[in-house]
Design an enzyme around this catalytic site. Structure first.
Site, PDB file in Angstrom:
ATOM      1  CB  CYS A  54      -0.903   0.014   1.238  1.00  0.00           C
ATOM      2  SG  CYS A  54      -1.813  -1.514   1.500  1.00  0.00           S
ATOM      3  NE  ARG A  63      -6.867  -3.747   2.316  1.00  0.00           N
ATOM      4  CZ  ARG A  63      -7.795  -4.580   2.773  1.00  0.00           C
ATOM      5  NH1 ARG A  63      -9.043  -4.146   2.941  1.00  0.00           N
ATOM      6  NH2 ARG A  63      -7.492  -5.838   3.059  1.00  0.00           N
ATOM      7  CB  ILE A  67      -2.330  -8.468  -0.646  1.00  0.00           C
ATOM      8  CG1 ILE A  67      -1.801  -7.379  -1.588  1.00  0.00           C
ATOM      9  CG2 ILE A  67      -1.600  -9.785  -0.870  1.00  0.00           C
ATOM     10  CD1 ILE A  67      -1.852  -7.736  -3.050  1.00  0.00           C
ATOM     11  N   GLY A  85       3.072  -3.161   3.311  1.00  0.00           N
ATOM     12  CA  GLY A  85       3.909  -4.345   3.209  1.00  0.00           C
ATOM     13  C   GLY A  85       3.168  -5.620   3.531  1.00  0.00           C
ATOM     14  CD  GLU A  86       1.126  -8.442   1.975  1.00  0.00           C
ATOM     15  OE1 GLU A  86       0.628  -8.950   3.008  1.00  0.00           O
ATOM     16  OE2 GLU A  86       0.451  -7.920   1.079  1.00  0.00           O
ATOM     17  CG  ASP A 145      -0.410  -8.557   6.960  1.00  0.00           C
ATOM     18  OD1 ASP A 145      -1.433  -7.906   6.694  1.00  0.00           O
ATOM     19  OD2 ASP A 145       0.584  -8.579   6.204  1.00  0.00           O
ATOM     20  CB  SER A 185      11.388 -10.780  -7.790  1.00  0.00           C
ATOM     21  OG  SER A 185      11.954 -10.340  -6.556  1.00  0.00           O
ATOM     22  N   GLY A 186      13.447 -12.977  -7.933  1.00  0.00           N
ATOM     23  CA  GLY A 186      14.690 -13.610  -7.488  1.00  0.00           C
ATOM     24  C   GLY A 186      15.708 -12.635  -6.937  1.00  0.00           C
TER      25      GLY A 186
END
Length: 618
Positions: free
Chosen positions: A2, A49, A52, A75-76, A99, A364-365
C-alpha cells in the site's frame, strides 16, 4: 502492499486528499484518511490500500485496535498466521484475518521488540494513544520505503516523497548535496533525499516520536553480521540441505495471498530457483513472466521459456521496443519521485505493467547475487585482489600505461587499479570516477556510514564487498527500483531470497560454499540443479538491462540530443554543459560508451523540469 501517509501539520481535507491521490497507484482499492485529536492539536493518518490479504473492508486502514492504537501499514508480514496463534494463546482477540491486526497485537505485547517477531517487508507507523507517541519501523533490508519531514512538532511521513512535497514549497529546498551524490552514485543514499528537509528511515531501524515534546529517536534493531561472529560449521552437503529448507519455507510463505500470485522468471539462477520451489509448493499451475528484447545479446526470454517448459508453468513473454520504452521514460519521474539512475527500472516497469493483467502478486529472485557472490564484479575482485599483491611501483606503472591506451575500457581499468587498495578500487567501480564535467567537487566517497562494512579486516574481501552491497546497492538501488516499478502498476513484488533468515545464513557460510574457483553462487546453483537441469544454465550470466547503448545512437538519438541540448543542460546545477556535450558526442561516434551518463542526466533533467518549480536549491 500500500501507500501510507501521516502528519501533525494542519492541512485542509482537499489537501490531504490531493496528497493521497498523488500516490494512489500504490493502492487503488481504497483511499481513506482519519484525524485524531490530542491536547489542542490534530494528527492525520492516510492510506492507499492494495488489497492482498483479507479483502474485506474490515481490514481497511487507518486501522484502530482496541481503542489503544491506530496504525497505517505498508507491506506484508509473512509469518503473521503463526504469530497470530501465539498471540491468541496470550489472550488477544482478532476480528480480521489480516496481518495488520497482528502487528497491532504484537506491539501491545512486545513493545518495540515486536520487530524481532516479524518476518516480512514493511513500513508502518503506530499512534500509541496512551503514550501520545508514534512508533514506526522499516523492514530489516529496506524493501519498503519510508520518508519523513521533521521540524520540531511538525512531523510528516509517507511511502513516497511526492506526498510530503505537495503544498510544502516554503518548508522544502532541493539539495545540491543530493544532486552531487546522485551524479556520483546514481542514487541518493539513505538517509538523504532530494530535499534537504526530508529524510529516509534507514533499513532495519525504528523510531519513536513524542507528540508533546517533538522529540525524535531513531535506533537500529537489526544488522547483518559484518564482524563474522557467526560461522556455519557443518559440511557443504548439510549447508545445501539447510539452504533448500529455508528457501522452500520462504517461497511457501510468500505464495500466501487472497489474490492471484505469479513469478518473475528471467531464466537466470535466482528467479529459476524461486519458480521451481513455487511449483513444488502448490498444486496450482504457476504463472511466470519474462521480458523479450529484439536486439541481439539482450534477449534472455529463450532461456526463461526453457525453464518454464521444464517446470510446466503458464508462461507469458512480454516484448519491449524503444517506443514503449520512451513512454515509460516520460512517466518515470511520477513514480520514482527522486532522480534514480538504474535504467533496468524501465524493463522492470514494463514487466510489472503486463504482469498486473494476470496477477496481483509476483515473486522475484532479487538478492541472490548480493548474498551468494554472484555479480560479475565479484569475479573482477578476484583478479584485482591478485593485482594488488603486485609491488606498488609495478601496479602504478600498469595503471599509467593503461591510461594512455586508446580504448576507453582500458582507461577505465587503469583508473581503477590506480587506487590505493582493493577496497578503494572496488568502491571506484560503483561511483562515477570522472569529475571533469562537475562544477562542484565530487562527492567524498568516504563519508558514508556503510563503509564500515567494507573497510575492516574481520572477513576476506569477497565477504566484505558482499556485505557492503547488501547494505548499499541492494537497499538504495535494487529495492527502490523494484518497489517503484511494481507499485506504479499496483503490483506487489515479494522476494524470497530477501528473507532475513536466508541473508543471515548466507553471511555465516564459508566463502567457498558460495564462490569456488570461478563458480559463483555455487550453493544456490546446487539447490537449483535438484529441480531444473544444469544444462539450461550453461551460459554466461546476463543482467536485466535494456539496449540503451544502441537505442541512444539510433532510435532515441534525436530524443537524447533534444533533451540534453546546451540550454537544457545549463539548467542542471553542478555540471559543465560543454564537457557533457563532448561526452555525449563520444557516445554517438562510438568512441566511448556513455550510456550511463546519458541516462543519468535525462532522468535528472526530467525530475527538475517536473518537480523543481517553486523550490529553491541549496
Amino acid at each position: 502492499m500500500c501507500g501510507i501517509y501521516g502528519t501533525t501539520i494542519t492541512y485542509s481535507d482537499n489537501q490531504i486528499k490531493s496528497k493521497l491521490e498523488r500516490t494512489a497507484f500504490r493502492g487503488p482499492d481504497k483511499m481513506d484518511w482519519k484525524s485524531y485529536n490530542y491536547n489542542d492539536a490534530t494528527i492525520t493518518f492516510g492510506h492507499n490500500r492494495l488489497s492482498i490479504i483479507d479483502l474485506d473492508p474490515r481490514s481497511n486502514q487507518p486501522f484502530n485496535y482496541l481503542d489503544k492504537i491506530n496504525i497505517v501499514f505498508n507491506g506484508e508480514i509473512y509469518n503473521f498466521q503463526e504469530l497470530r496463534k501465539r498471540l491468541s494463546q496470550k489472550g488477544y482477540v482478532f476480528n480480521t484475518t489480516s496481518d495488520t491486526e497482528v502487528i497491532c497485537a504484537a506491539y501491545l505485547e512486545f513493545g518495540k521488540k515486536c520487530l524481532d517477531h516479524l518476518n516480512g517487508m514493511f513500513a508502518f507507523v503506530i499512534y500509541d494513544i496512551r503514550k501520545q507517541q508514534f512508533f514506526g519501523a522499516r523492514d530489516r533490508l529496506g524493501q519498503k520505503p519510508f520518508y519523513y519531514y521533521l521540524n520540531g512538532k511538525e512531523f510528516e511521513f509517507s511511502s513516497q516523497i511526492s506526498s510530503i512535497q505537495l503544498f510544502n514549497e516554503k518548508r522544502l529546498t532541493i539539495s545540491t548535496n543530493a544532486i552531487r551524490e546522485y551524479l556520483s552514485w546514481g542514487t541518493i543514499p539513505d538517509p538523504n533525499s532530494i530535499f534537504n528537509e526530508i529524510k529516509k528511515l534507514q533499513a532495519g531501524h525504528y523510531f519513536t516520536y513524542d507528540l508533546n515534546t517533538g522529540k525524535f529517536k531513531n535506533e537500529e534493531y537489526w544488522d547483518i553480521d559484518y564482524l563474522g561472529k557467526y560461522k556455519f560449521t557443518g559440511t557443504y552437503d548439510e549447508a545445501t540441505l539447510e539452504l533448500e529448507k529455508i528457501a522452500k519455507d520462504a517461497v511457501k510463505m510468500r505464495l500466501f495471498a487472497d489474490v492471484p500470485v505469479g513469478v518473475f522468471l528471467s531464466g537466470g539462477v535466482d528467479s529459476s530457483l524461486i519458480a521451481a520451489l513455487a511449483t513444488k509448493s502448490t498444486n496450482e499451475k504457476i504463472k511466470t513472466f519474462s521480458v523479450k528484447f529484439n536486439e541481439k545479446g539482450f534477449d534472455e526470454s529463450i532461456y526463461a521459456k526453457q525453464v518454464a517448459d521444464h517446470l510446466n508453468t503458464d508462461h507469458h513473454i512480454i516484448e519491449c521496443n524503444y517506443k514503449e520504452g520512451i513512454e515509460l521514460i516520460d512517466d518515470f519521474h511520477h513514480y520514482y519521485d527522486e532522480p534514480f539512475n538504474d535504467s533496468s527500472a524501465i524493463p522492470s516497469m514494463l514487466l510489472a505493467k503486463y504482469t498486473k493483467k494476470h496477477v496481483t502478486v509476483a515473486l522475484s529472485g532479487d538478492a541472490g547475487d548480493e548474498s551468494f557472490i554472484g555479480y560479475h564484479r565479484y569475479n573482477w575482485v578476484r583478479h584485482m585482489n591478485n593485482i594488488y599483491k603486485m609491488p606498488k611501483p609495478l601496479r602504478l606503472l600498469a595503471a599509467k600505461t593503461l591510461n594512455i591506451m586508446p580504448h576507453y575500457k582500458l582507461k577505465v581499468i587503469g583508473g581503477v587499479i590506480h587506487n590505493k587498495s582493493v577496497n578503494d578500487a572496488y568502491l571506484s567501480t560503483l561511483y562515477s570516477p570522472e569529475s571533469n564535467w562537475f562544477e562542484f567537487e565530487q562527492t567524498n566517497k568516504l563519508h558514508f556510514e556503510e563503509l564500515k562494512y567494507l573497510y575492516h579486516e574481520n572477513k576476506n574481501v569477497f565477504e566484505r564487498v558482499s556485505d557492503f552491497d547488501i547494505k548499499t546497492y541492494l537497499n538504495w538501488d535494487i529495492n527502490t527500483k523494484v518497489d517503484r516499478a511494481t507499485m506504479a502498476y499496483s503490483l506487489e513484488a515479494r522476494a524470497p531470497l530477501l528473507d532475513y533468515r536466508i541473508v543471515e545464513f548466507a553471511r555465516s557460510l564459508p566463502t567457498d560454499f558460495k564462490f569456488q574457483n570461478k563458480n559463483q553462487k555455487r550453493i544456490l546453483k546446487d539447490v537449483l540443479y535438484k529441480h531444473v537441469p544444469k544444462e539450461i544454465f550453461d551460459r554466461p550470466k546476463a543482467g536485466f538491462t535494456m539496449p540503451f547503448k544502441e537505442w541512444f545512437k539510433a532510435d532515441l538519438k534525436d530524443y537524447v540530443l533534444t533533451e540534453l541540448n546546451f540550454e537544457n543542460l545549463s539548467e542542471i546545477p553542478g555540471i559543465k554543459p560543454k564537457e557533457v556535450i563532448k561526452m555525449i558526442n563520444q557516445h554517438m561516434d562510438g568512441s566511448w560508451n556513455r550510456t550511463g551518463l546519458i541516462w543519468q542526466l535525462i532522468i535528472l533533467r526530467q525530475w527538475l523540469k517536473n518537480n523543481g518549480q517553486g523550490f529553491s536549491i541549496k
